[in-house]
Design an enzyme around this catalytic site. Structure first.
Site, PDB file in Angstrom:
ATOM      1  N   LEU A  36      66.740  57.166 -22.943  1.00  0.00           N
ATOM      2  CA  LEU A  36      68.138  57.944 -22.671  1.00  0.00           C
ATOM      3  C   LEU A  36      69.129  58.124 -22.863  1.00  0.00           C
ATOM      4  O   LEU A  36      70.431  57.006 -22.268  1.00  0.00           O
ATOM      5  CB  LEU A  36      67.834  58.165 -20.359  1.00  0.00           C
ATOM      6  CG  LEU A  36      66.770  59.004 -20.652  1.00  0.00           C
ATOM      7  CD1 LEU A  36      66.405  58.946 -18.692  1.00  0.00           C
ATOM      8  CD2 LEU A  36      67.292  60.590 -20.115  1.00  0.00           C
ATOM      9  N   GLU A  63      72.200  59.480 -25.008  1.00  0.00           N
ATOM     10  CA  GLU A  63      72.664  60.491 -26.202  1.00  0.00           C
ATOM     11  C   GLU A  63      73.588  60.513 -26.887  1.00  0.00           C
ATOM     12  O   GLU A  63      73.965  60.544 -27.695  1.00  0.00           O
ATOM     13  CB  GLU A  63      73.175  61.682 -24.806  1.00  0.00           C
ATOM     14  CG  GLU A  63      72.046  62.979 -24.253  1.00  0.00           C
ATOM     15  CD  GLU A  63      71.260  62.105 -23.105  1.00  0.00           C
ATOM     16  OE1 GLU A  63      72.202  60.609 -22.471  1.00  0.00           O
ATOM     17  OE2 GLU A  63      70.568  62.639 -22.630  1.00  0.00           O
ATOM     18  N   GLN A  96      68.577  67.593 -24.654  1.00  0.00           N
ATOM     19  CA  GLN A  96      67.270  68.012 -23.972  1.00  0.00           C
ATOM     20  C   GLN A  96      67.607  68.803 -23.221  1.00  0.00           C
ATOM     21  O   GLN A  96      66.996  70.512 -23.180  1.00  0.00           O
ATOM     22  CB  GLN A  96      66.818  66.679 -22.864  1.00  0.00           C
ATOM     23  CG  GLN A  96      64.977  67.351 -22.219  1.00  0.00           C
ATOM     24  CD  GLN A  96      64.359  66.120 -21.304  1.00  0.00           C
ATOM     25  OE1 GLN A  96      65.069  65.939 -20.525  1.00  0.00           O
ATOM     26  NE2 GLN A  96      63.538  65.590 -22.604  1.00  0.00           N
ATOM     27  N   PHE A  97      68.978  69.380 -22.841  1.00  0.00           N
ATOM     28  CA  PHE A  97      69.455  70.717 -21.987  1.00  0.00           C
ATOM     29  C   PHE A  97      70.830  70.607 -22.738  1.00  0.00           C
ATOM     30  O   PHE A  97      71.322  69.099 -22.996  1.00  0.00           O
ATOM     31  CB  PHE A  97      69.651  70.337 -20.464  1.00  0.00           C
ATOM     32  CG  PHE A  97      68.190  71.085 -19.863  1.00  0.00           C
ATOM     33  CD1 PHE A  97      68.281  71.724 -19.332  1.00  0.00           C
ATOM     34  CD2 PHE A  97      66.891  70.623 -19.866  1.00  0.00           C
ATOM     35  CE1 PHE A  97      66.431  73.048 -18.924  1.00  0.00           C
ATOM     36  CE2 PHE A  97      66.026  70.893 -19.014  1.00  0.00           C
ATOM     37  CZ  PHE A  97      65.469  71.838 -19.047  1.00  0.00           C
ATOM     38  N   ALA A  98      71.621  71.743 -23.321  1.00  0.00           N
ATOM     39  CA  ALA A  98      73.105  71.427 -23.731  1.00  0.00           C
ATOM     40  C   ALA A  98      73.920  70.526 -22.691  1.00  0.00           C
ATOM     41  O   ALA A  98      74.715  70.133 -23.006  1.00  0.00           O
ATOM     42  CB  ALA A  98      73.338  73.148 -24.764  1.00  0.00           C
ATOM     43  N   ASP A  99      73.694  70.843 -21.850  1.00  0.00           N
ATOM     44  CA  ASP A  99      74.317  70.050 -20.584  1.00  0.00           C
ATOM     45  C   ASP A  99      74.462  68.857 -20.742  1.00  0.00           C
ATOM     46  O   ASP A  99      75.584  68.196 -20.937  1.00  0.00           O
ATOM     47  CB  ASP A  99      73.452  70.782 -19.576  1.00  0.00           C
ATOM     48  CG  ASP A  99      73.611  71.981 -18.821  1.00  0.00           C
ATOM     49  OD1 ASP A  99      74.009  72.589 -17.922  1.00  0.00           O
ATOM     50  OD2 ASP A  99      73.093  72.648 -19.428  1.00  0.00           O
ATOM     51  N   PHE A 100      73.146  68.401 -21.780  1.00  0.00           N
ATOM     52  CA  PHE A 100      73.849  66.466 -21.319  1.00  0.00           C
ATOM     53  C   PHE A 100      74.769  66.194 -22.401  1.00  0.00           C
ATOM     54  O   PHE A 100      74.804  64.798 -22.835  1.00  0.00           O
ATOM     55  CB  PHE A 100      72.575  65.584 -21.944  1.00  0.00           C
ATOM     56  CG  PHE A 100      71.082  66.902 -20.090  1.00  0.00           C
ATOM     57  CD1 PHE A 100      72.062  66.086 -19.356  1.00  0.00           C
ATOM     58  CD2 PHE A 100      70.428  66.832 -20.540  1.00  0.00           C
ATOM     59  CE1 PHE A 100      71.217  67.070 -17.672  1.00  0.00           C
ATOM     60  CE2 PHE A 100      68.651  67.111 -19.084  1.00  0.00           C
ATOM     61  CZ  PHE A 100      70.140  66.921 -17.774  1.00  0.00           C
ATOM     62  N   HIS A 120      71.975  72.796 -15.593  1.00  0.00           N
ATOM     63  CA  HIS A 120      70.817  73.028 -16.821  1.00  0.00           C
ATOM     64  C   HIS A 120      71.338  74.491 -17.029  1.00  0.00           C
ATOM     65  O   HIS A 120      69.853  74.985 -17.646  1.00  0.00           O
ATOM     66  CB  HIS A 120      69.319  72.869 -16.435  1.00  0.00           C
ATOM     67  CG  HIS A 120      69.247  71.668 -15.779  1.00  0.00           C
ATOM     68  ND1 HIS A 120      69.767  70.871 -14.534  1.00  0.00           N
ATOM     69  CD2 HIS A 120      68.015  70.910 -16.615  1.00  0.00           C
ATOM     70  CE1 HIS A 120      68.840  69.022 -15.113  1.00  0.00           C
ATOM     71  NE2 HIS A 120      67.873  69.209 -16.057  1.00  0.00           N
TER      72      HIS A 120
END
Ligand SMILES: Cc1ncc(C[n+]2csc(CCOP(=O)(O)OP(=O)(O)O)c2C)c(N)n1
Length: 661
Positions: free
Chosen positions: A398, A400, A422-426, A467
């Site tokens: 984990l 990014e 995993q999600f664009a938010d991250f 998310h």
């Protein structure tokens, strides 16, 4: 200071001497030029030369090094032409960055040096990517990266060391512990006894050494290099040293107790080595004097060339052109020709593109959280491990930031990579690497970042503020990136293939709500859709809707339901670069324009498009340009609130307003 000759020949010992006095003598000259106002800023490495020089000399010349601002010895030991370095420091066009970068913020592929950006930390993970490339190619090589004691507090340090350990990468991490990070002493920087203790926390080996002893540094790193290659493991080396001058020349040294300078002056790496060479009769006083004269003459000669260069005359076209690497076979896009196609969901079209690209490029690596056996959060890569193996379909820890950095490192060694956020938010926790490293590297020193970042994005799925965000506009504002956002399965496949073929960093947005709700005919073969080309998808006469992603489906649905209005629809498909010709044509077709997007209104790309139309298509307009976007609030969780948030809920009324003109 104890020197141990071990099995080094007198020639080697002399070579090391020549290598260590070169950066010192250059710096002494630089300090004079600084006082004369001929260069603007200088970060001194005086007193720390043994580390940069010893490390570089211990590696092979084609092993990548990621140096920092005090590592002149890396650049000189890699034998970069001095006159070109001088040009670099003056911001000259013939330097290593065409005048675009300062001091040591540049790299050079020929010398296998990947220079830092100002931000401390991100260069560490680039070394992971290079080492991964070496590992995958089964090359007997290591990468080596530097950090200061201050830099070890950055999250990037943790992410890079952890990733290297988990992936068993042959990386040498060097901490230059010089007592201070700007004015901050080490007791305000960390609480462990020594920084090398951190190695154990990552499950790697480490050692603390005297960083002022060139033979210790050289010998240790040679041994560590062998260890890393043989065991395919990283290694941490803490080199103890001292910063003998200010943080940079203008910042002073008032906060450093005087006795520390006196103490470390006794441990000067050059004075001590010189004395030992004489004691051992490896070099005489005459030899030393003659080496010094030779070095001085060399510096003076190179300075004459380096300072005898013309001032920059800005060439705007070149400045813009250099932001992006040229596509190989520029202009020719691979169109499908067989005519065979299959009905596919949006998500399967994405998987198709990845699968065919993995088959085409042996040197393509997929990275992301849970993408291997688990198949990814959305199952895009389901079954890929069985086909392509875990080396290329890589589960990541984990982290990014480290993975984006590693993707850049892979690119330095000619690999392509696709990272799944995993999600664009991250993406916020990998933001620095994308904005400052990937996006700017080609403009800065001509290195491309052959990386695609897949961004499962958008709302309508009741997933709340972290998310469901639409964050494409953050990237549209960053020259050097390309931003692609398909709305149909056919486009998704062709654009993703084109993105993987593109040598530049591409942010590839995939709307999550479209993954399984939208199907269409998708050509079976391997084909591209041109990046930067919009698609006119519906002919109309009353108003033109310019949109992308989910907006395309909202507009189509509205047009289908309201046959009394003749609606023209343009799907942008790429947001950076924008297809201005297509936008102009859309304006010309109806004279009434609505820009529609799911992203929030203020600062969204709709504002940019509206401004461009106002500036360039004013005479074609019969009404003010309207925007329909989501509310200027975070995206809420409850379905009712989310609906109200979405641009779609105001589409009808905005169209009515436009039609009323
Ligand atoms: C992310 C980030 N924060 C702050 C800075 C400003 N800054 C530049 S150098 C420096 C001190 C660095 O200390 P250290 O890592 O020990 O390296 P040294 O300068 O001592 O060689 C700071 C705070 C920066 N460049 N990057």
């Amino acid at each position: 200071m104890q020197f141990s000759k071990k099995d080094l020949s007198d020639e080697k010992l002399t070579e090391l001497y020549k290598a260590i006095i070169l950066p010192r003598m250059i710096e002494e000259k630089m300090l004079v030029l600084l006082r004369q106002g001929k260069i603007s800023k200088w970060f001194s490495g005086i007193g720390q030369e043994a580390i940069a020089v010893g490390a570089t000399m211990a590696l092979q010349p084609d092993e990548w090094i990621m140096p920092l601002h005090r590592n002149l010895g890396v650049f000189t030991s890699r034998k970069m032409p001095l006159n070109k370095l001088f040009k670099q420091w003056q911001g000259n066009k013939d330097g290593y960055s065409k005048g675009r970068e300062r001091s040591f913020h540049f790299g050079n592929k020929e010398h296998h040096i990947c220079g830092m950006i100002s931000h401390l930390g991100p260069q560490l993970a680039i070394a992971d990517g290079v080492a991964l490339a070496y590992k995958l190619s089964k090359e007997q090589k290591v990468s080596l990266t530097f950090t200061g004691d201050g830099g070890t507090s950055e999250g990037d340090f943790h992410e890079a060391l952890n990733t290297a350990a988990v992936w068993d990468l042959p990386v040498i991490f060097i901490i230059e512990n010089n007592g201070y990070g700007l004015s901050t002493p080490t007791n305000e920087q960390y609480r462990c006894k020594s920084l090398v203790e951190k190695a154990a926390g990552y499950g790697m080996e480490g050692v603390q050494i005297d960083g002022n002893n060139i033979l210790t540094v050289y010998d240790t790193i040679k041994g560590v290099r062998d260890y890393c290659i043989k065991n395919q493991k990283p290694y941490l080396i803490e080199c103890m040293t001292f910063r003998m001058r200010g943080h940079e020349e203008a910042s002073g040294i008032k906060y450093v107790p005087k006795n520390l300078f006196e103490e470390w002056e006794q441990k000067d790496p050059i004075k001590n080595y010189e004395e030992w060479l004489q004691q051992e009769k490896i070099l005489s006083a005459i030899d030393i004097a003659s080496i010094r004269t030779e070095t001085k003459n060399y510096i003076e000669e190179e300075l004459k060339i380096g300072f005898d260069s013309e001032k920059i005359v800005p060439d705007t076209e070149e400045e813009i052109d250099d932001v992006y690497a040229q596509r190989v076979g520029n202009g020719e896009w691979l169109a499908g020709s067989s005519g065979l196609s299959t009905e596919k969901k949006f998500i399967n079209a994405i998987s198709d593109a990845l699968e065919q690209s993995l088959s085409k490029y042996n040197k393509l690596v997929l990275m992301g959280q849970d993408i291997a056996e688990y198949g990814g959060a959305f199952k895009v890569t389901e079954g890929f491990v069985e086909k392509f193996g875990k080396e290329r379909i890589r589960n990541t820890p984990l982290c990014e930031s480290a993975i984006v950095g590693a993707a850049l490192g892979l690119s330095l060694e000619g690999y392509k990579s696709v990272m799944e956020m995993q999600f664009a938010d991250f993406v916020t926790v990998g933001f620095n690497q994308i904005i400052n490293n990937l996006a700017k590297i080609h403009y800065r020193w001509g290195q491309n970042a052959d990386v695609v970042i897949r961004m499962p994005t958008g709302g309508g799925v009741g997933a709340g503020p972290f998310h469901s965000q639409s964050n494409e506009a953050w990237f549209v504002h960053t020259p050097g990136l390309k931003v692609v956002y398909p709305s149909s399965p056919e486009d998704a496949k062709g654009l993703l293939i084109a993105a993987i073929n593109d040598p530049n960093p591409v942010m590839f947005f995939e709307h999550k709500a479209l993954y399984r709700s939208i199907s269409g005919q998708v050509p079976d073969e391997y084909y591209e859709i041109e990046i930067g080309k919009a698609k006119h998808i519906r002919q109309g006469e009353d108003i033109s809707i310019i949109t992308y992603g989910a907006g395309v489906h909202w507009a189509m649905e509205y047009a289908g339901r309201n046959s009394n209005v003749s609606i023209d629809i343009l799907d942008l498909r790429t947001l950076l670069p924008l297809d201005y010709d297509a936008i102009r044509n859309a304006v010309a077709r109806t004279g009434k324009v609505l820009v529609l997007h799911e992203d929030t209104l203020t600062g969204g790309i709709g504002g940019e498009i509206a401004a461009w139309i106002a500036e360039h298509c004013y005479t074609l307009l019969d009404a003010p340009i309207m925007r329909c976007a989501s509310l200027d609030s975070p995206i809420p969780f409850s379905i009712e609130l989310e609906k109200n948030f979405m641009a779609y809920s105001r589409l009808g009324e905005t169209i009515d307003k436009l039609l009323a003109y």
